[in-house]
Motif scaffolding. Structure first.
Motif, PDB file in Angstrom:
ATOM      1  N   VAL A 137       0.858  -1.187   0.000  1.00 13.07           N
ATOM      2  CA  VAL A 137       0.000   0.000   0.000  1.00 13.07           C
ATOM      3  C   VAL A 137       0.888   1.228   0.000  1.00 13.07           C
ATOM      4  CG1 VAL A 137      -2.032  -1.002   1.092  1.00 13.07           C
ATOM      5  CG2 VAL A 137      -0.171  -0.154   2.507  1.00 13.07           C
ATOM      6  N   GLU A 142      -4.179   3.623   5.022  1.00 14.97           N
ATOM      7  CA  GLU A 142      -4.529   2.270   4.577  1.00 14.97           C
ATOM      8  C   GLU A 142      -3.579   1.242   5.188  1.00 14.97           C
ATOM      9  OE1 GLU A 142      -7.150   1.321   2.743  1.00 14.97           O
ATOM     10  OE2 GLU A 142      -7.824   3.412   2.795  1.00 14.97           O
ATOM     11  N   LYS A 145      -4.572  -0.207   8.672  1.00 16.13           N
ATOM     12  CA  LYS A 145      -5.830  -0.942   8.833  1.00 16.13           C
ATOM     13  C   LYS A 145      -5.569  -2.439   9.003  1.00 16.13           C
ATOM     14  CE  LYS A 145      -8.690   2.296   6.161  1.00 16.13           C
ATOM     15  NZ  LYS A 145      -9.542   2.462   4.960  1.00 16.13           N
ATOM     16  N   ALA A 148      -4.020  -5.090   6.249  1.00 13.16           N
ATOM     17  CA  ALA A 148      -3.121  -4.443   5.289  1.00 13.16           C
ATOM     18  C   ALA A 148      -1.838  -5.261   5.154  1.00 13.16           C
ATOM     19  CB  ALA A 148      -2.796  -3.027   5.739  1.00 13.16           C
TER      20      ALA A 148
END
Length: 289
Positions: A137, A142, A145, A148
């Motif tokens: 990512v 993000e 999270k 991830a």
């Protein structure tokens, strides 16, 4: 010091620099030095499955090709902080000389040592690296999270550490008349120091010690980091810091001094120079900061 207040004082290094007599890293390096160039990863996250070095080793002038499979399995820190004797306050050891687990586009996976820059550059281009790519990512929110892609095994949800700073009485302050409440996440553009001299160093073995001449602002810390990275007592490492062509704090990390020192040990202690391009300087410092 009090005798200088309110007066124009000549810098101790002014004459040497103004006349061009000051010696920088590249000025001190013998022209016979072997040249080391790094092969950087072309993926953002994954594992190196194999490195085909045959074509690179066949390039005239190539002395040695080293890959992540040759490097010692030693993790070390690179931050330019004094070393704490308390393990809870030590910098995180999260780097290796060369990395099989690639964690960013540009990670170091192999290095070529050659008789000149042309041969070294050709050999790097001739390396064939096979990767096992993993998800990644590019957004910090993000990355935190659940679910991830995990970049560092030790950092749950990619959060290495969490700190909380509180001052005053927030609940009282937020009720002040006329206060406009603004909340959100804000990003600032990337800012990079742009000193004239890029990062560079050269290394050799002498009298039972590894000697590294580096364009650095932190010679004592670099000495410790080189020792940690190579698994050597710190007394077996000597760092020489000449004049540096600008730093502004950007040369307060250990960058490629450990790798350059290791390269020298792999070619019998011969003189090896590793000088970064502008792009390498930019990428390496973004990661380490």
């Amino acid at each position: 010091m009090s005798k200088s207040v309110g007066k124009s004082v000549i810098r101790v290094d002014a004459y040497e620099k103004a006349t061009g007599r000051a010696k920088y890293m590249d000025d001190l390096c013998d022209r016979s030095a072997l040249i080391a160039k790094i092969c950087h990863s072309t993926i953002a996250h994954g594992f190196v499955k194999s490195v085909d070095t045959s074509a690179a080793e066949a390039v005239p002038g190539v002395v040695k090709v080293l890959t992540c499979f040759d490097a010692p399995d030693i993790e070390f820190p690179t931050a330019g902080h004094p070393w704490s004797t308390d393990p809870h306050h030590q910098d995180v050891a999260d780097r290796k000389l060369l990395n099989r687990h690639v964690r960013y586009y540009g990670d170091e996976v192999a290095v070529v040592i050659a008789e000149d820059e042309v041969a070294a550059a050709q050999a790097v281009r001739a390396l064939k690296v096979e990767y096992e790519e993993l998800p990644f990512v590019l957004d910090a929110q993000e990355a935190m999270k659940d679910g991830a892609p995990q970049i560092q095994e030790r950092a749950q949800n990619n959060i290495l550490a969490h700190s909380d700073v509180r001052r005053g009485d927030y609940e009282t302050a937020r009720r002040e008349p006329g206060l406009i409440k603004v909340e959100g996440w804000y990003d600032t553009p990337t800012v990079q120091h742009c000193h004239i001299e890029n990062h560079g160093c050269f290394a050799y073995e002498e009298a039972g010690r590894v000697v590294v001449v580096s364009s650095t602002q932190i010679p004592h810390i670099v000495r410790r980091v080189v020792g940690q990275a190579l698994g050597l007592p710190w007394g077996k490492v000597r760092i020489i810091k000449p004049y540096i062509g600008g730093g502004f704090g950007n040369k307060q990390d250990a960058l490629y001094e450990p790798l350059c020192a290791w390269c020298s040990t792999k070619v019998g202690g011969r003189l090896v120079k590793l000088e970064c391009s502008r792009e390498e300087t930019f990428v390496s410092n973004r990661v380490r900061h």
